[in-house]
Motif scaffolding. Structure first.
Motif, PDB file in Angstrom:
ATOM      1  N   THR A   1       0.836  -1.196   0.000  1.00  0.00           N
ATOM      2  CA  THR A   1       0.000   0.000   0.000  1.00  0.00           C
ATOM      3  C   THR A   1       0.872   1.247   0.000  1.00  0.00           C
ATOM      4  N   VAL A   2       0.636   2.115  -0.973  1.00  0.00           N
ATOM      5  CA  VAL A   2       1.402   3.359  -1.097  1.00  0.00           C
ATOM      6  C   VAL A   2       0.436   4.536  -0.995  1.00  0.00           C
ATOM      7  N   GLU A   3       0.651   5.407   0.003  1.00  0.00           N
ATOM      8  CA  GLU A   3      -0.177   6.603   0.124  1.00  0.00           C
ATOM      9  C   GLU A   3       0.508   7.747  -0.606  1.00  0.00           C
TER      10      GLU A   3
ATOM     11  N   PHE B   1       8.123   6.596   0.594  1.00  0.00           N
ATOM     12  CA  PHE B   1       8.884   5.761  -0.335  1.00  0.00           C
ATOM     13  C   PHE B   1      10.059   6.555  -0.901  1.00  0.00           C
ATOM     14  N   ILE B   2      10.848   5.902  -1.719  1.00  0.00           N
ATOM     15  CA  ILE B   2      11.993   6.556  -2.343  1.00  0.00           C
ATOM     16  C   ILE B   2      11.501   7.801  -3.083  1.00  0.00           C
ATOM     17  N   PRO B   3      12.206   8.940  -2.957  1.00  0.00           N
ATOM     18  CA  PRO B   3      11.768  10.165  -3.639  1.00  0.00           C
ATOM     19  C   PRO B   3      11.473   9.922  -5.120  1.00  0.00           C
ATOM     20  N   GLY B   4      10.293  10.348  -5.559  1.00  0.00           N
ATOM     21  CA  GLY B   4       9.899  10.194  -6.950  1.00  0.00           C
ATOM     22  C   GLY B   4       9.001   9.006  -7.215  1.00  0.00           C
ATOM     23  N   PHE B   5       9.018   8.011  -6.315  1.00  0.00           N
ATOM     24  CA  PHE B   5       8.217   6.801  -6.517  1.00  0.00           C
ATOM     25  C   PHE B   5       6.724   7.128  -6.464  1.00  0.00           C
ATOM     26  N   GLU B   6       6.311   7.849  -5.433  1.00  0.00           N
ATOM     27  CA  GLU B   6       4.886   8.158  -5.264  1.00  0.00           C
ATOM     28  C   GLU B   6       4.394   9.095  -6.376  1.00  0.00           C
TER      29      GLU B   6
ATOM     30  N   ILE C   1       8.507   2.579 -13.121  1.00  0.00           N
ATOM     31  CA  ILE C   1       8.878   3.744 -12.309  1.00  0.00           C
ATOM     32  C   ILE C   1      10.397   3.776 -12.168  1.00  0.00           C
ATOM     33  N   VAL C   2      10.972   4.900 -12.549  1.00  0.00           N
ATOM     34  CA  VAL C   2      12.430   5.048 -12.485  1.00  0.00           C
ATOM     35  C   VAL C   2      12.774   6.076 -11.404  1.00  0.00           C
ATOM     36  N   VAL C   3      13.579   5.654 -10.435  1.00  0.00           N
ATOM     37  CA  VAL C   3      13.976   6.534  -9.338  1.00  0.00           C
ATOM     38  C   VAL C   3      15.463   6.358  -9.054  1.00  0.00           C
ATOM     39  N   THR C   4      16.014   7.297  -8.316  1.00  0.00           N
ATOM     40  CA  THR C   4      17.409   7.201  -7.884  1.00  0.00           C
ATOM     41  C   THR C   4      17.453   7.143  -6.365  1.00  0.00           C
ATOM     42  N   PHE C   5      18.107   6.127  -5.833  1.00  0.00           N
ATOM     43  CA  PHE C   5      18.217   6.007  -4.379  1.00  0.00           C
ATOM     44  C   PHE C   5      19.052   7.168  -3.833  1.00  0.00           C
ATOM     45  N   PRO C   6      18.678   7.707  -2.671  1.00  0.00           N
ATOM     46  CA  PRO C   6      19.466   8.793  -2.061  1.00  0.00           C
ATOM     47  C   PRO C   6      20.890   8.352  -1.759  1.00  0.00           C
ATOM     48  N   GLU C   7      21.818   9.303  -1.786  1.00  0.00           N
ATOM     49  CA  GLU C   7      23.220   8.998  -1.472  1.00  0.00           C
ATOM     50  C   GLU C   7      23.360   8.454  -0.057  1.00  0.00           C
ATOM     51  N   ALA C   8      22.472   8.899   0.846  1.00  0.00           N
ATOM     52  CA  ALA C   8      22.546   8.465   2.251  1.00  0.00           C
ATOM     53  C   ALA C   8      21.651   7.271   2.530  1.00  0.00           C
ATOM     54  N   TYR C   9      21.260   6.537   1.491  1.00  0.00           N
ATOM     55  CA  TYR C   9      20.373   5.392   1.686  1.00  0.00           C
ATOM     56  C   TYR C   9      21.071   4.350   2.564  1.00  0.00           C
ATOM     57  N   PRO C  10      20.370   3.776   3.570  1.00  0.00           N
ATOM     58  CA  PRO C  10      21.010   2.843   4.511  1.00  0.00           C
ATOM     59  C   PRO C  10      21.699   1.654   3.845  1.00  0.00           C
ATOM     60  N   ALA C  11      21.079   1.104   2.783  1.00  0.00           N
ATOM     61  CA  ALA C  11      21.702  -0.035   2.086  1.00  0.00           C
ATOM     62  C   ALA C  11      22.780   0.516   1.151  1.00  0.00           C
ATOM     63  N   GLN C  12      24.046   0.340   1.524  1.00  0.00           N
ATOM     64  CA  GLN C  12      25.146   0.948   0.795  1.00  0.00           C
ATOM     65  C   GLN C  12      25.216   0.494  -0.662  1.00  0.00           C
ATOM     66  N   HIS C  13      24.796  -0.757  -0.940  1.00  0.00           N
ATOM     67  CA  HIS C  13      24.900  -1.262  -2.313  1.00  0.00           C
ATOM     68  C   HIS C  13      23.865  -0.632  -3.240  1.00  0.00           C
ATOM     69  N   LEU C  14      22.889   0.112  -2.666  1.00  0.00           N
ATOM     70  CA  LEU C  14      21.872   0.782  -3.476  1.00  0.00           C
ATOM     71  C   LEU C  14      22.041   2.294  -3.482  1.00  0.00           C
ATOM     72  N   ALA C  15      22.765   2.821  -2.501  1.00  0.00           N
ATOM     73  CA  ALA C  15      22.881   4.273  -2.343  1.00  0.00           C
ATOM     74  C   ALA C  15      23.369   4.948  -3.620  1.00  0.00           C
ATOM     75  N   GLY C  16      22.609   5.973  -4.060  1.00  0.00           N
ATOM     76  CA  GLY C  16      23.002   6.765  -5.218  1.00  0.00           C
ATOM     77  C   GLY C  16      22.754   6.123  -6.566  1.00  0.00           C
ATOM     78  N   LYS C  17      22.191   4.921  -6.598  1.00  0.00           N
ATOM     79  CA  LYS C  17      22.003   4.221  -7.875  1.00  0.00           C
ATOM     80  C   LYS C  17      20.597   4.400  -8.422  1.00  0.00           C
ATOM     81  N   GLU C  18      20.514   4.390  -9.761  1.00  0.00           N
ATOM     82  CA  GLU C  18      19.225   4.486 -10.430  1.00  0.00           C
ATOM     83  C   GLU C  18      18.605   3.102 -10.545  1.00  0.00           C
ATOM     84  N   ALA C  19      17.305   3.006 -10.254  1.00  0.00           N
ATOM     85  CA  ALA C  19      16.615   1.713 -10.294  1.00  0.00           C
ATOM     86  C   ALA C  19      15.295   1.857 -11.041  1.00  0.00           C
ATOM     87  N   SER C  20      14.892   0.769 -11.697  1.00  0.00           N
ATOM     88  CA  SER C  20      13.605   0.711 -12.390  1.00  0.00           C
ATOM     89  C   SER C  20      12.703  -0.266 -11.664  1.00  0.00           C
TER      90      SER C  20
END
Length: 462
Positions: A196-198, A204-209, A223-242
């Motif tokens: 459920t997304v309000e 959610f990740i900025p841009g997802f909603e 939906i294409v978003v970029t994980f924040p640089e300070a994202y807790p999961a280091q392997h995802l931080a700063g990366k673009e995801a679809s």
């Protein structure tokens, strides 16, 4: 036992302790004589085992106990005869020569060892009658109570499915399935079903909603978003995801009526009772913030009035505690010293000053509390422990038993209680000027009051 002071340099002290071989022999003999009446050895009647036989069997282990007792006795003798207050546990240096140590353990030569320690500084408690501090205070307004009600209502509002073909708008909820990928490869934790997304909640990740606004039930979107640089999961931080996303349902919020029935969903008898409870809870937060600010102001004034040598080991321990937290926070946020416009060396120098301040204020609060004979009762510690246990729902018994079995951990409950009592005592001696401020002003610079107290020092009392 001969104890001789060999060094007195500032807060550092060293003593040479010598146990003559004759004294070692006597202490060993006394222990073996006591042991003779307790041990049971085949072939000997109780209490009739020859001491020489006991020495062959247990001599070395008993001598180890003799030495341990002698070390404790030496520490007591040093502290009592020199009226010292220790800043930390003493360091004991025994002979490095193995043969020399073996002879001492066989009571064939004297046992000599060094005791190195740091003592707490001696200083006079200064007069604070000329000190004035400011206590900012704020009262909860009716508007703030209403805002709190609205936040509660937002969490309670009902949602119903929109008519077929109607698009999702800000404030609506959508139920989605999604599969996330980076460079065409799915990644761990990027898959969800019936989520459920309000829209507009920014959870959610900025841009997802934002990219779900206008979607309809049954629609599929990428939906294409970029994980924040300070994202807790280091392997995802700063990366673009679809995210390949399917919208299962679009829901629209219903209205919530503020009435007695609404209040009952929160365990209150009436809406007025709920408002009173909200006002009280908010005021408690405001009062806590006021307390933190006037306490910081007071500690700032005390820090200006005291200057004395600090035990190096206490400062280093406090610095390491602070620095470990700083490094952990930076790793968690993904920030660097360059991001903070500083260097590691400059940051260390700044945080060492903070450590010195904490130790200094801690020692000051401890001595003021001791002089004023301020005590923390067992009942107060118990109440503090109950409050700590309640922070871990479902684990209260385990938390309670842990603290009960660990005196050092229990001291961590007592120390802040002692500190707050000392602060109250000092506030009663200075001029406190209350200043009415806005909520925004009260909570401005919130981080600055954190970790400013003398917690490390109250440990001296505990």
């Amino acid at each position: 036992m001969q104890v001789t002071e060999t060094l007195s340099d500032g807060l550092k002290r060293e003593f040479q302790v010598v146990l003559p071989a004759s004294e070692l022999e006597k202490r060993l003999g006394d222990e073996l004589a006591t042991l003779k009446d307790r041990v049971r050895i085949n072939g000997f009647r109780p209490g009739k085992v020859p001491v020489a036989h006991l020495r062959r069997l247990y001599g070395r282990s008993v001598m180890a106990e003799v030495v341990q007792n002698a070390v404790a006795e030496a520490e007591r003798k040093i502290v009592d005869e020199n009226a010292l207050k220790l800043a930390n546990q003493p360091r004991y240096d025994f002979p490095e020569d193995k043969d020399e140590m073996e002879k001492a353990l066989d009571a064939k030569s004297d046992l000599a060892f060094k005791v190195a320690l740091e003592v707490l500084p001696s200083f006079e408690i200064v007069d604070v009658s000329d000190v004035a501090v400011t206590k900012p205070v704020a009262k909860v307004s009716d508007e703030e109570v209403t805002e709190a009600l609205e936040r509660m209502a937002a969490q309670q509002k009902p949602f119903a499915a929109k008519a077929e073909g109607e698009a999702a708008a800000a404030g609506d909820r959508v139920v989605v399935d999604f599969v996330g990928s980076i460079d065409g490869e799915e990644f761990e934790g990027g898959k969800g079903e019936g989520v459920t997304v309000e829209l507009g909640s920014n959870t959610f990740i900025p841009g997802f909603e934002d990219q779900l606004v206008g979607a309809k039930a049954g629609e599929e979107r990428t939906i294409v978003v970029t994980f924040p640089e300070a994202y807790p999961a280091q392997h995802l931080a700063g990366k673009e995801a679809s995210f390949a996303t399917k919208v299962n349902e679009v829901q629209t919020p219903g209205e919530v009526t503020y009435d007695d029935e609404f209040a009952k969903t929160f365990g209150m008898d009436s809406l007025d009772a709920l408002k009173d409870a909200l006002r009280e809870a908010l005021q408690k937060d405001y009062d806590g913030r006021s307390r933190a600010k006037v306490k910081k102001d007071l500690l700032d004034r005390l820090d200006e009035k005291y200057s004395f040598e600090l035990p190096p080991t206490l400062v280093e321990q406090e610095f390491q505690s602070v620095w470990q937290q700083v490094v952990a926070d930076m790793q968690r946020s993904g920030r660097t010293f360059e991001d903070e416009k500083t260097t590691e060396d400059e940051a260390k120098a700044e945080y060492r000053k903070i450590a010195e301040r904490r130790v200094r204020l801690g020692l000051v609060l401890a001595q003021i509390g001791e002089t004023a004979e301020i005590k923390v009762s067992d009942d107060e510690v118990t109440q503090g422990l109950i409050a700590r246990a309640r922070q871990y729902p479902g684990q209260e018994r385990q938390v309670w038993e842990f603290y009960q079995k660990n005196p050092q951990a229990l001291a961590e409950i007592r120390a802040p209680l002692f500190e707050e009592k000392v602060v109250d005592h000092i506030l009663g001696q200075v001029k406190v000027n209350e200043e009415t401020v806005s909520k925004e002003a009260l909570f401005a610079d919130e981080d600055e009051t954190e970790g400013e107290g003398g917690e490390s020092a109250a440990k001296a009392e505990a």
